[in-house]
Design a protein around this motif. Structure first.
Motif, PDB file in Angstrom:
ATOM      1  N   VAL A   1       0.839  -1.207   0.000  1.00  0.00           N
ATOM      2  CA  VAL A   1       0.000   0.000   0.000  1.00  0.00           C
ATOM      3  C   VAL A   1       0.872   1.255   0.000  1.00  0.00           C
ATOM      4  N   LYS A   2       1.950   1.216   0.748  1.00  0.00           N
ATOM      5  CA  LYS A   2       2.864   2.366   0.782  1.00  0.00           C
ATOM      6  C   LYS A   2       3.406   2.693  -0.605  1.00  0.00           C
ATOM      7  N   ARG A   3       3.564   1.649  -1.420  1.00  0.00           N
ATOM      8  CA  ARG A   3       4.115   1.849  -2.765  1.00  0.00           C
ATOM      9  C   ARG A   3       3.027   1.890  -3.842  1.00  0.00           C
ATOM     10  N   GLY A   4       1.778   1.821  -3.403  1.00  0.00           N
ATOM     11  CA  GLY A   4       0.675   1.896  -4.358  1.00  0.00           C
ATOM     12  C   GLY A   4       0.432   0.619  -5.130  1.00  0.00           C
ATOM     13  N   ILE A   5       1.012  -0.485  -4.674  1.00  0.00           N
ATOM     14  CA  ILE A   5       0.835  -1.767  -5.358  1.00  0.00           C
ATOM     15  C   ILE A   5      -0.537  -2.345  -5.007  1.00  0.00           C
ATOM     16  N   GLY A   6      -1.261  -2.770  -6.021  1.00  0.00           N
ATOM     17  CA  GLY A   6      -2.597  -3.318  -5.781  1.00  0.00           C
ATOM     18  C   GLY A   6      -3.607  -2.257  -5.420  1.00  0.00           C
ATOM     19  N   LEU A   7      -3.303  -1.007  -5.764  1.00  0.00           N
ATOM     20  CA  LEU A   7      -4.217   0.109  -5.501  1.00  0.00           C
ATOM     21  C   LEU A   7      -4.258   1.019  -6.724  1.00  0.00           C
ATOM     22  N   SER A   8      -4.810   0.514  -7.784  1.00  0.00           N
ATOM     23  CA  SER A   8      -4.924   1.319  -8.994  1.00  0.00           C
ATOM     24  C   SER A   8      -6.029   2.349  -8.820  1.00  0.00           C
ATOM     25  N   LYS A   9      -5.714   3.600  -9.075  1.00  0.00           N
ATOM     26  CA  LYS A   9      -6.710   4.653  -8.886  1.00  0.00           C
ATOM     27  C   LYS A   9      -7.807   4.637  -9.943  1.00  0.00           C
ATOM     28  N   ILE A  10      -7.633   3.811 -10.955  1.00  0.00           N
ATOM     29  CA  ILE A  10      -8.723   3.679 -11.924  1.00  0.00           C
ATOM     30  C   ILE A  10      -9.678   2.553 -11.515  1.00  0.00           C
ATOM     31  N   LYS A  11      -9.356   1.883 -10.394  1.00  0.00           N
ATOM     32  CA  LYS A  11     -10.208   0.793  -9.910  1.00  0.00           C
ATOM     33  C   LYS A  11     -10.573   1.037  -8.449  1.00  0.00           C
ATOM     34  N   ASN A  12     -11.759   1.545  -8.236  1.00  0.00           N
ATOM     35  CA  ASN A  12     -12.230   1.774  -6.870  1.00  0.00           C
ATOM     36  C   ASN A  12     -12.269   0.465  -6.083  1.00  0.00           C
ATOM     37  N   THR A  13     -12.548  -0.631  -6.782  1.00  0.00           N
ATOM     38  CA  THR A  13     -12.645  -1.925  -6.099  1.00  0.00           C
ATOM     39  C   THR A  13     -11.322  -2.333  -5.448  1.00  0.00           C
ATOM     40  N   ASP A  14     -10.191  -1.836  -5.945  1.00  0.00           N
ATOM     41  CA  ASP A  14      -8.909  -2.118  -5.288  1.00  0.00           C
ATOM     42  C   ASP A  14      -8.902  -1.567  -3.866  1.00  0.00           C
ATOM     43  N   PHE A  15      -9.375  -0.358  -3.710  1.00  0.00           N
ATOM     44  CA  PHE A  15      -9.409   0.280  -2.391  1.00  0.00           C
ATOM     45  C   PHE A  15     -10.470  -0.379  -1.507  1.00  0.00           C
ATOM     46  N   GLN A  16     -11.569  -0.759  -2.122  1.00  0.00           N
ATOM     47  CA  GLN A  16     -12.659  -1.369  -1.362  1.00  0.00           C
ATOM     48  C   GLN A  16     -12.257  -2.726  -0.795  1.00  0.00           C
ATOM     49  N   ARG A  17     -11.634  -3.569  -1.626  1.00  0.00           N
ATOM     50  CA  ARG A  17     -11.227  -4.888  -1.131  1.00  0.00           C
ATOM     51  C   ARG A  17     -10.104  -4.767  -0.112  1.00  0.00           C
ATOM     52  N   THR A  18      -9.275  -3.733  -0.262  1.00  0.00           N
ATOM     53  CA  THR A  18      -8.194  -3.539   0.701  1.00  0.00           C
ATOM     54  C   THR A  18      -8.755  -3.198   2.074  1.00  0.00           C
ATOM     55  N   ILE A  19      -9.807  -2.396   2.117  1.00  0.00           N
ATOM     56  CA  ILE A  19     -10.473  -2.102   3.395  1.00  0.00           C
ATOM     57  C   ILE A  19     -10.943  -3.394   4.051  1.00  0.00           C
ATOM     58  N   ILE A  20     -11.573  -4.260   3.262  1.00  0.00           N
ATOM     59  CA  ILE A  20     -12.094  -5.515   3.809  1.00  0.00           C
ATOM     60  C   ILE A  20     -10.954  -6.374   4.351  1.00  0.00           C
ATOM     61  N   GLY A  21      -9.854  -6.450   3.609  1.00  0.00           N
ATOM     62  CA  GLY A  21      -8.710  -7.235   4.058  1.00  0.00           C
ATOM     63  C   GLY A  21      -8.058  -6.663   5.303  1.00  0.00           C
ATOM     64  N   VAL A  22      -7.891  -5.354   5.332  1.00  0.00           N
ATOM     65  CA  VAL A  22      -7.269  -4.688   6.483  1.00  0.00           C
ATOM     66  C   VAL A  22      -8.107  -4.903   7.740  1.00  0.00           C
ATOM     67  N   CYS A  23      -9.419  -4.759   7.610  1.00  0.00           N
ATOM     68  CA  CYS A  23     -10.301  -4.984   8.761  1.00  0.00           C
ATOM     69  C   CYS A  23     -10.261  -6.448   9.198  1.00  0.00           C
ATOM     70  N   SER A  24     -10.201  -7.351   8.238  1.00  0.00           N
ATOM     71  CA  SER A  24     -10.142  -8.777   8.565  1.00  0.00           C
ATOM     72  C   SER A  24      -8.874  -9.115   9.338  1.00  0.00           C
ATOM     73  N   ALA A  25      -7.826  -8.327   9.110  1.00  0.00           N
ATOM     74  CA  ALA A  25      -6.555  -8.545   9.801  1.00  0.00           C
ATOM     75  C   ALA A  25      -6.486  -7.804  11.131  1.00  0.00           C
ATOM     76  N   GLY A  26      -7.560  -7.088  11.478  1.00  0.00           N
ATOM     77  CA  GLY A  26      -7.585  -6.366  12.746  1.00  0.00           C
ATOM     78  C   GLY A  26      -6.805  -5.074  12.731  1.00  0.00           C
ATOM     79  N   LYS A  27      -6.501  -4.559  11.546  1.00  0.00           N
ATOM     80  CA  LYS A  27      -5.738  -3.320  11.425  1.00  0.00           C
ATOM     81  C   LYS A  27      -6.674  -2.132  11.212  1.00  0.00           C
ATOM     82  N   ASN A  28      -6.080  -0.944  11.196  1.00  0.00           N
ATOM     83  CA  ASN A  28      -6.857   0.293  11.109  1.00  0.00           C
ATOM     84  C   ASN A  28      -6.996   0.745   9.654  1.00  0.00           C
ATOM     85  N   PRO A  29      -8.187   0.668   9.083  1.00  0.00           N
ATOM     86  CA  PRO A  29      -8.355   1.062   7.679  1.00  0.00           C
ATOM     87  C   PRO A  29      -8.280   2.571   7.471  1.00  0.00           C
TER      88      PRO A  29
END
Length: 539
Positions: free
Chosen positions: A101-129
């Motif tokens: 995420v720090k390097r923008g990998i797997g977070l294409s700004k032309i794909k909102n779903t990249d950010f959406q799935r990352t929120i789900i994964g981060v929450c599943s890991a108990g981290k702060n979205p």
């Protein structure tokens, strides 16, 4: 004449018998439905194989890649992917995903779903979205909502830097799901829901993208998709619709008609486990049991048994079955990810998205409004109404708890608090007041409140919609909403003030808020506090 009467009697008997048989056959389908071939503990045992598969497979690469989707299913079974079991050499899935995420990998700004799935994964890991890899994923997704209520397809346009795109239904649905997982209420809920419902097709289903036709008749030719119909149901459930809503009924009917004899589903012409998972997620969000009688066939098969037909011996899942042997033939990453969180929702009989929402809601509440925080008067009550989409904040991120409430605003709040919003269309133009025309934004709400006897005008032909409501007026309305006006009037007899009985009952019911003053304006926090007390008293 007697023959004619006899024929009429016979026809009447046959019609009655026919109706009876229809009802009997419908009832017997559920009354005597075969029990599910699978029990909760069977699901857990199957899931343990998949959990073991993930632990062995991903351990080799220090659990890199366990976020986003595998972590969701693991969370559903109580696994902590940030803990020691899922950590090697001090590194784990959340560590690697944050570095990406720090390097923008797997977070294409032309794909909102990249950010959406990352929120789900981060929450599943108990981290702060709201602070992951140096960015606030939640605010980014919230910021992609367009004025029409649609979550944009892209986070930002390369030229303007603004959210853009209204073609994808799945981007909208996962915008709703991801924010729900982060514990958030969905912003601009009414517009958001309106956009979603406008995408529902004649058959009750949904498709991945928005369809555009010049001829309205062409819309009737669309064949909806099982997965996206289930996705639409998930979004509707999160936005507060239940099984009684016509749109939900239509979508459930579509899925029911598409269910195969083996309890499963197919999409794009292929029977697969993922479609079963999407349906399981939708059903559990709506409070339905995917292994219950309503979704279990006479042979005991249901979406869960159908899904598990695709599980391999090592715990992974296949996407397709061998055509001759009808056995899973090779493992598939997406099938395995979805299989695990489908099992989690089925085993808990609660959708994993709801489980995440409950975990993150308290933290989310602290960040919803800039000017209203936990511990302040009315905060908990206001939050209850915010999450029920009765109250909302302002576009600048504030709630303005001290702001007075007008009479028209309160009419809407009362209707929404009592869950009567679906009825307001029946009250358009029903007011008799000269200061409320049919184009007034609160016309329906005021009309309903007046017709039900909750609110009265300031005179026979005026309502004063922009006048602030006072504490005394609020209590009178709440007592009327309780159906206790006659009792209040009786208590006011004998030279007492007209509102004496109302105030007495309001006090007994616990409606009087801290610092109450009868003749002073009621603010938004006080209003929220009292409305929650009304709802509890009615229930």
């Amino acid at each position: 004449m007697s023959n004619l009467l006899n024929r009429k009697k016979l026809m009447g008997f046959l019609m009655t018998f026919f109706i009876f048989m229809l009802i009997f056959n419908y009832s017997i389908e559920y009354t005597f439905a075969a029990p599910s071939k699978i029990a909760r503990e069977d699901i857990k045992r199957a899931a343990e194989k998949t959990i073991d598969y993930y632990n062995k497979t991903y351990r080799k690469k220090e659990f890199k890649g366990i976020l986003d989707w595998p972590a969701l299913g693991l969370f559903g079974f109580g696994e902590d992917v940030s803990g020691p079991k899922w950590t090697v050499n001090g590194k784990n899935g959340p560590y690697f995903r944050e570095e990406q995420v720090k390097r923008g990998i797997g977070l294409s700004k032309i794909k909102n779903t990249d950010f959406q799935r990352t929120i789900i994964g981060v929450c599943s890991a108990g981290k702060n979205p709201r602070s992951f890899g140096g960015i606030n994923l939640v605010e980014i997704v919230k910021g992609t909502m367009l004025p029409n209520g649609h979550f944009a397809d892209s986070v930002e346009d390369r030229k303007t830097g603004k959210p853009v795109g209204e073609e994808l239904v799945n981007a909208h649905i996962f915008g709703i799901i991801s924010l729900h997982c982060a514990g958030e209420p969905i912003p601009n809920r009414d517009k958001c829901l309106e956009w979603l419902l406008n995408q529902q097709h004649h058959d009750g289903g949904f498709t991945w993208d928005v369809k555009y036709f010049d001829d309205p008749e062409d819309y009737k030719l669309i064949e909806s998709d099982v997965d996206m119909t289930a996705g639409g149901l998930m979004a509707m459930a999160i936005l507060g619709l239940d099984e009684k809503h016509p749109a939900v009924k239509k979508a459930l009917k579509f899925l029911k008609e598409k269910q195969l004899d083996n309890g499963g589903f197919d999409s794009w012409g292929t029977e697969n486990p993922e479609s079963c998972v999407w349906v399981i997620q939708a059903l559990t969000l709506l409070g339905q049991d995917p292994i219950g009688p309503e979704w279990t066939k006479q042979n005991g098969e249901n979406p869960v048994t159908a899904m598990l037909r695709f599980q391999l011996e090592d715990g992974s899942f296949a996407h397709v079955l061998d055509e001759e042997e009808m056995l899973p033939i090779y493992d598939n990453g997406m099938s395995t990810e979805q299989g695990l969180y489908g099992m989690a929702s089925a085993y808990n009989n609660k959708c994993v998205y709801d489980m995440l929402h409950e975990k993150y809601r308290l933290e989310a509440q602290k960040n919803i409004f800039d000017d209203f925080k936990p511990g302040e008067f009315g905060f908990d009550e206001v939050m209850e109404l915010v999450y029920d989409y009765v109250l909302a904040g302002y576009t600048d991120g504030t709630f303005k708890p001290e702001k007075p409430v007008t009479r028209s605003e309160f009419a809407k709040l009362l209707v929404c608090s009592l869950n009567l919003k679906d009825e307001i269309k029946n009250y358009r133009g029903s007011t008799r007041f000269k200061d409320i025309n049919e184009g007034h934004w609160a016309d329906n709400y005021i009309g309903m409140c007046v017709n039900k006897g909750y609110v009265k005008g300031t005179s026979n032909n005026t309502f004063m919609p922009d006048e602030n409501i006072t504490g005394e007026q609020l209590m009178v309305i709440l007592v009327r909403a309780m159906g206790l006006e006659d009792e209040a009037k009786k208590r006011s007899i004998g030279g007492k003030e007209l509102t004496y009985g109302y105030m007495q009952i309001a006090k007994e019911k616990g409606f009087i808020y801290e610092g109450f003053k009868a003749k002073e304006n009621v603010n938004r926090a006080e209003c929220g506090w009292s409305l929650v007390r009304l709802r509890k008293a009615l229930n």
